[in-house]
Design a protein around this motif. Sequence first.
Motif, PDB file in Angstrom:
ATOM      1  N   ILE A 213       0.830  -1.204   0.000  1.00  0.00           N
ATOM      2  CA  ILE A 213       0.000   0.000   0.000  1.00  0.00           C
ATOM      3  C   ILE A 213       0.864   1.252   0.000  1.00  0.00           C
ATOM      4  N   SER A 214       2.000   1.213   0.717  1.00  0.00           N
ATOM      5  CA  SER A 214       2.891   2.378   0.772  1.00  0.00           C
ATOM      6  C   SER A 214       3.428   2.721  -0.616  1.00  0.00           C
ATOM      7  N   VAL A 215       3.798   1.698  -1.393  1.00  0.00           N
ATOM      8  CA  VAL A 215       4.262   1.938  -2.764  1.00  0.00           C
ATOM      9  C   VAL A 215       3.156   2.586  -3.592  1.00  0.00           C
ATOM     10  N   SER A 216       1.937   2.096  -3.423  1.00  0.00           N
ATOM     11  CA  SER A 216       0.808   2.691  -4.154  1.00  0.00           C
ATOM     12  C   SER A 216       0.579   4.135  -3.733  1.00  0.00           C
ATOM     13  N   TRP A 217       0.767   4.418  -2.432  1.00  0.00           N
ATOM     14  CA  TRP A 217       0.584   5.789  -1.952  1.00  0.00           C
ATOM     15  C   TRP A 217       1.643   6.721  -2.543  1.00  0.00           C
ATOM     16  N   PHE A 218       2.905   6.270  -2.571  1.00  0.00           N
ATOM     17  CA  PHE A 218       3.953   7.090  -3.179  1.00  0.00           C
ATOM     18  C   PHE A 218       3.696   7.291  -4.668  1.00  0.00           C
ATOM     19  N   ARG A 219       3.132   6.291  -5.316  1.00  0.00           N
ATOM     20  CA  ARG A 219       2.804   6.449  -6.735  1.00  0.00           C
ATOM     21  C   ARG A 219       1.678   7.458  -6.920  1.00  0.00           C
ATOM     22  N   LEU A 220       0.736   7.490  -5.995  1.00  0.00           N
ATOM     23  CA  LEU A 220      -0.311   8.508  -6.053  1.00  0.00           C
ATOM     24  C   LEU A 220       0.269   9.900  -5.844  1.00  0.00           C
ATOM     25  N   ILE A 221       1.204  10.019  -4.900  1.00  0.00           N
ATOM     26  CA  ILE A 221       1.834  11.309  -4.645  1.00  0.00           C
ATOM     27  C   ILE A 221       2.574  11.802  -5.891  1.00  0.00           C
ATOM     28  N   ASN A 222       3.279  10.879  -6.561  1.00  0.00           N
ATOM     29  CA  ASN A 222       4.062  11.238  -7.736  1.00  0.00           C
ATOM     30  C   ASN A 222       3.253  11.208  -9.026  1.00  0.00           C
ATOM     31  N   LYS A 223       1.960  10.876  -8.920  1.00  0.00           N
ATOM     32  CA  LYS A 223       1.059  10.825 -10.078  1.00  0.00           C
ATOM     33  C   LYS A 223       1.594   9.875 -11.157  1.00  0.00           C
ATOM     34  N   SER A 224       2.000   8.704 -10.717  1.00  0.00           N
ATOM     35  CA  SER A 224       2.537   7.718 -11.663  1.00  0.00           C
ATOM     36  C   SER A 224       1.516   6.651 -12.020  1.00  0.00           C
ATOM     37  N   PHE A 233      -2.197  -0.926  -7.852  1.00  0.00           N
ATOM     38  CA  PHE A 233      -3.012  -0.434  -6.750  1.00  0.00           C
ATOM     39  C   PHE A 233      -4.145  -1.409  -6.444  1.00  0.00           C
ATOM     40  N   GLU A 234      -4.768  -1.931  -7.477  1.00  0.00           N
ATOM     41  CA  GLU A 234      -5.849  -2.890  -7.266  1.00  0.00           C
ATOM     42  C   GLU A 234      -5.334  -4.187  -6.648  1.00  0.00           C
ATOM     43  N   TYR A 235      -4.127  -4.621  -7.033  1.00  0.00           N
ATOM     44  CA  TYR A 235      -3.558  -5.834  -6.440  1.00  0.00           C
ATOM     45  C   TYR A 235      -3.291  -5.637  -4.949  1.00  0.00           C
ATOM     46  N   SER A 236      -2.848  -4.437  -4.566  1.00  0.00           N
ATOM     47  CA  SER A 236      -2.626  -4.164  -3.147  1.00  0.00           C
ATOM     48  C   SER A 236      -3.937  -4.201  -2.369  1.00  0.00           C
ATOM     49  N   ILE A 237      -5.028  -3.788  -3.013  1.00  0.00           N
ATOM     50  CA  ILE A 237      -6.339  -3.847  -2.361  1.00  0.00           C
ATOM     51  C   ILE A 237      -6.779  -5.299  -2.201  1.00  0.00           C
ATOM     52  N   TRP A 238      -6.584  -6.110  -3.228  1.00  0.00           N
ATOM     53  CA  TRP A 238      -6.918  -7.538  -3.124  1.00  0.00           C
ATOM     54  C   TRP A 238      -6.170  -8.163  -1.947  1.00  0.00           C
ATOM     55  N   TYR A 239      -4.880  -7.873  -1.892  1.00  0.00           N
ATOM     56  CA  TYR A 239      -4.056  -8.469  -0.839  1.00  0.00           C
ATOM     57  C   TYR A 239      -4.502  -7.999   0.537  1.00  0.00           C
ATOM     58  N   TRP A 240      -4.857  -6.721   0.661  1.00  0.00           N
ATOM     59  CA  TRP A 240      -5.273  -6.187   1.965  1.00  0.00           C
ATOM     60  C   TRP A 240      -6.593  -6.795   2.414  1.00  0.00           C
ATOM     61  N   HIS A 241      -7.509  -7.001   1.494  1.00  0.00           N
ATOM     62  CA  HIS A 241      -8.776  -7.647   1.864  1.00  0.00           C
ATOM     63  C   HIS A 241      -8.555  -9.117   2.215  1.00  0.00           C
ATOM     64  N   PHE A 242      -7.582  -9.773   1.590  1.00  0.00           N
ATOM     65  CA  PHE A 242      -7.211 -11.130   1.989  1.00  0.00           C
ATOM     66  C   PHE A 242      -6.715 -11.145   3.429  1.00  0.00           C
ATOM     67  N   VAL A 243      -5.896 -10.153   3.793  1.00  0.00           N
ATOM     68  CA  VAL A 243      -5.414 -10.044   5.176  1.00  0.00           C
ATOM     69  C   VAL A 243      -6.587  -9.834   6.136  1.00  0.00           C
ATOM     70  N   ASP A 244      -7.544  -8.995   5.740  1.00  0.00           N
ATOM     71  CA  ASP A 244      -8.742  -8.782   6.564  1.00  0.00           C
ATOM     72  C   ASP A 244      -9.500 -10.087   6.780  1.00  0.00           C
ATOM     73  N   LEU A 245      -9.684 -10.839   5.707  1.00  0.00           N
ATOM     74  CA  LEU A 245     -10.461 -12.071   5.776  1.00  0.00           C
ATOM     75  C   LEU A 245      -9.783 -13.101   6.679  1.00  0.00           C
ATOM     76  N   VAL A 246      -8.469 -13.228   6.564  1.00  0.00           N
ATOM     77  CA  VAL A 246      -7.744 -14.172   7.417  1.00  0.00           C
ATOM     78  C   VAL A 246      -7.886 -13.784   8.877  1.00  0.00           C
ATOM     79  N   TRP A 247      -7.830 -12.484   9.167  1.00  0.00           N
ATOM     80  CA  TRP A 247      -7.961 -12.049  10.552  1.00  0.00           C
ATOM     81  C   TRP A 247      -9.346 -12.363  11.111  1.00  0.00           C
ATOM     82  N   LEU A 248     -10.382 -12.252  10.292  1.00  0.00           N
ATOM     83  CA  LEU A 248     -11.723 -12.590  10.767  1.00  0.00           C
ATOM     84  C   LEU A 248     -11.790 -14.058  11.183  1.00  0.00           C
ATOM     85  N   PHE A 249     -11.163 -14.939  10.408  1.00  0.00           N
ATOM     86  CA  PHE A 249     -11.111 -16.349  10.794  1.00  0.00           C
ATOM     87  C   PHE A 249     -10.301 -16.533  12.071  1.00  0.00           C
ATOM     88  N   LEU A 250      -9.204 -15.801  12.199  1.00  0.00           N
ATOM     89  CA  LEU A 250      -8.403 -15.891  13.416  1.00  0.00           C
ATOM     90  C   LEU A 250      -9.205 -15.433  14.630  1.00  0.00           C
TER      91      LEU A 250
END
Length: 259
Positions: A213-224, A233-250
């Motif tokens: 997500i940090s890389v995506s944020w720096f890319r937003l700052i630099n308008k890349s 950016f979308e892949y980082s969102i997929w990965y973050w929602h995967f982390v959310d889902l695993v935590w719900l099971f935990l």
Amino acid sequence: MMMNNHYFHLVKTSPWPILSAVNLINMGIGLIKWITSSSFFFFFLALSIFIMAQWWRDVIREPLYEGFRSTKINLTISLGMLFFIISEVWFFISFFWAYFYFSLSPDMSMGLMWPPYGISSFSYMDIPLLNTLILLISGFFVTWSHHSLISFNLNLAKMSLMLSMITGGYFLFIQSYEYTNSGFSFNDSVFGNSFFILTGFHGFHVIIGLLFISVSWFRLINKSFSPLSFYGFEYSIWYWHFVDLVWLFLYVFLYWWGV
């Protein structure tokens, strides 16, 4: 002469894969030496971050400035990311399998009870519930950022993505506080093993997600990002929602059901 009459981009010769492989070997050896004595582990760790940044820079440059990503290539990369997340799901399933195996049939060594005799686990209404809310809020912010980006509201996308990073970092801070105040350790029976392996690997994935997500944020700052190239950016969102889902099971099975 190499022919280019196909959908796929043949990547140019790059030094980063071989440098990453050699440095990871050195970092693994350095980690072992660091556990037993002093070593250059942190030097190799910093070198890995540098190599990763350079490699990531080249990957960003290919679709954005050189135009080497066709629709077919983007589809195959998206499928690759999807399969990677599925492999991570099975990674966690293997540890959940071990957890359920011992928790559903505790033997004499655990006092025929779960959690084992003498272990006081965390209340699911305390820190675990707080961390669940924090991570879900972080998932909401990252989705809000994506919606803002496709609506061409760049300032709101940057702000909401930063809030997602802050809440994700706060989650790690709360988890470290939970570890330091735990009434049991990794060596306390299979319950301690399962708890720290599952939550520890989840925390490691949270760190990876924050870097993503940090890389995506720096890319937003630099308008890349361009209207046709924000798949990272979308892949980082997929990965973050995967982390959310695993935590719900935990939370459900490790904190609530398992006490």
